[in-house]
Design a protein around this motif. Sequence first.
Motif, short mmCIF file in Angstrom:
data_model
loop_
_atom_site.label_atom_id
_atom_site.label_comp_id
_atom_site.label_asym_id
_atom_site.label_seq_id
_atom_site.Cartn_x
_atom_site.Cartn_y
_atom_site.Cartn_z
N UNK A 366 0.83 -1.21 0.00
CA UNK A 366 0.00 0.00 0.00
C UNK A 366 0.86 1.26 0.00
N UNK A 367 1.93 1.26 0.81
CA UNK A 367 2.78 2.43 0.90
C UNK A 367 3.50 2.73 -0.40
N UNK A 368 3.91 1.67 -1.10
CA UNK A 368 4.54 1.88 -2.41
C UNK A 368 3.54 2.44 -3.40
N UNK A 369 2.34 1.87 -3.42
CA UNK A 369 1.30 2.40 -4.30
C UNK A 369 1.00 3.86 -3.97
N UNK A 370 0.96 4.18 -2.68
CA UNK A 370 0.68 5.54 -2.25
C UNK A 370 1.75 6.51 -2.74
N UNK A 371 3.02 6.13 -2.57
CA UNK A 371 4.09 7.01 -3.03
C UNK A 371 4.06 7.23 -4.53
N UNK A 372 3.78 6.16 -5.28
CA UNK A 372 3.68 6.29 -6.74
C UNK A 372 2.52 7.20 -7.13
N UNK A 373 1.37 7.02 -6.46
CA UNK A 373 0.19 7.82 -6.79
C UNK A 373 0.42 9.30 -6.50
N UNK A 374 1.03 9.60 -5.37
CA UNK A 374 1.29 10.99 -5.01
C UNK A 374 2.23 11.64 -6.02
N UNK A 375 3.30 10.94 -6.38
CA UNK A 375 4.24 11.49 -7.35
C UNK A 375 3.56 11.73 -8.69
N UNK A 376 2.76 10.77 -9.14
CA UNK A 376 2.06 10.94 -10.40
C UNK A 376 1.09 12.13 -10.34
N UNK A 377 0.43 12.30 -9.20
CA UNK A 377 -0.49 13.42 -9.04
C UNK A 377 0.24 14.75 -9.14
N UNK A 378 1.41 14.84 -8.50
CA UNK A 378 2.21 16.07 -8.56
C UNK A 378 2.59 16.38 -10.00
N UNK A 379 2.82 15.35 -10.78
CA UNK A 379 3.22 15.52 -12.18
C UNK A 379 2.03 15.64 -13.13
N UNK A 380 0.83 15.73 -12.58
CA UNK A 380 -0.36 15.92 -13.41
C UNK A 380 -0.88 14.66 -14.06
N UNK A 381 -0.43 13.51 -13.58
CA UNK A 381 -0.88 12.25 -14.14
C UNK A 381 -2.09 11.73 -13.36
N UNK A 382 -2.99 11.10 -14.06
CA UNK A 382 -4.17 10.54 -13.40
C UNK A 382 -3.81 9.22 -12.72
N UNK A 383 -4.63 8.82 -11.75
CA UNK A 383 -4.44 7.55 -11.06
C UNK A 383 -5.78 6.87 -10.84
N UNK A 384 -5.88 5.57 -11.13
CA UNK A 384 -7.14 4.86 -10.89
C UNK A 384 -7.40 4.61 -9.41
N UNK A 385 -6.45 4.96 -8.53
CA UNK A 385 -6.60 4.69 -7.11
C UNK A 385 -6.98 5.94 -6.30
#
Length: 494
Positions: A366-385
């Motif tokens: 979960x923590x790895x997914x969270x870190x990836x999602x946050x980074x993608x969000x900062x970069x303007x990328x969408x996330x299905x989570x």
Amino acid sequence: MHGPSGQTGSVWEQGVAAPEIHPPLAGSHRTESVVVGAGIVGLTAALRLLELGRPVIVLEGLRAGRQVSGRSSAKITTQHRLIYRHLIDTVGTERAAAYAEANSCGAAHIRRWIVELGIGCDLEDRSAYTYTQDPERLVDLEAEVTAAGMLGLAAEVTRSVPLPFATAGALRFPGQAQFNPVAYLDGLAQAVTARGGRICENSRVLGVDEAARWRATTAGGAVEADNIVIATNMTIKTPVGMAKRTQPRCHGVMAFRIADASAMDGMFITAEEPTYSFRTGHDQSGPILLALGPHFGTGHDGDVAARFIALEKWVRTHLPVGEALWRWCNEDYDTADRIPLVGEPDPGKAPGFHIATGFNAWGISNGTAAGLMIADSICGRSSPWRELYDPARPLPKDFHRDGESQSLVDSPEAIAPGVGGVIVHGDDKIALRRDDDGTLHALSARCTHKGCIVTWNNAERTWDCPCHGSIFAADGSVIHGPARKPLEPAGFDG
């Protein structure tokens, strides 16, 4: 009566090469993103940002990778006990599928980075088992197999469980893995600095303010950034309060020497309460068995040492172990729906402010997914989570329960050498600790977060807050937030 066996400290740090030293923050700095906390969420987010070409500074209050993430059982698995039937029934198939996908991606990403970055962290393929000794619980395991299959996860119920004691059967997830979390996080930290990121250790954030940009302040300096990621187990600051949306809990962990790991070929957790979890591993001297005992509310138990004694008894009753080597407590935060709280709590009023907390003891994937999602969000990328983890989603308002100190004593004379206690002194309460040589030390017993009265943890020799889970060292310094400031000195003449 003898105390708990084993040395105090985490086995995962033993035999790991000395990590790179990251100097504390000094002076004022500007960057695009500042990450607070160098555990699995913070380092994952930082490395992902750097891979995407974005600058980042990481601030860690103590040492990178050696707090909650580095003290975990370190199972890389999508099997989180019996969760998928529960999620389908409570939040629906769509969100249950998102949870399965997020954790599958998190687990896969860990494996990818281990290979790409050449991280030596004792990665070993293992099946994950949730086992039962009660034949009536087999129906629950079958229901979980059905739920997992609906979500695209491979699972089966097996009556052949590789354990040295009798079971009725187990839920088995093949293709999972285990590793040394400290070695892995050291590898991530090295990759962060190699790609131009900066990590500042012993740089506890004392304040987070908003002006034109977010500003994180430490005792030695400050970082201004467009984005801030609070990845500190429990948030030290957030636009929407998280302390009342979560419940802090601890569990004891012990590492034992074993002669042969093959008798327990897998990662195991009980289906029944109280929960026991165990897996094999290695230190510099050979194979070990790691065992986790039942969880308890942080600061809610006045005799944590007894929990380690009980855990050792359970382990020796069930498993062929030798010397007890190490023991420690680890802390996490539960949520009412068993789903973490990750993302921007208030993107309208506080854009660029990201948090991650409430991992329900399943923080590796979960923590790895969270870190990836946050980074993608900062970069303007969408996330299905994003909707799954939404930190502002509706949750029951009565989930959190404050506790009371379990360390009240009548007088200083009741405090033995090596022990702490809380006394009433006028209109206040004083946390007293007596050194092994008899010297008495006095601190305010009020947690610097919200003023709850702390409990002495007689196994870790820490002061633990029974309300929101802050943990202070014996000298009052902060180990875990949400508190940012140490326990205050107290005048006490004895």
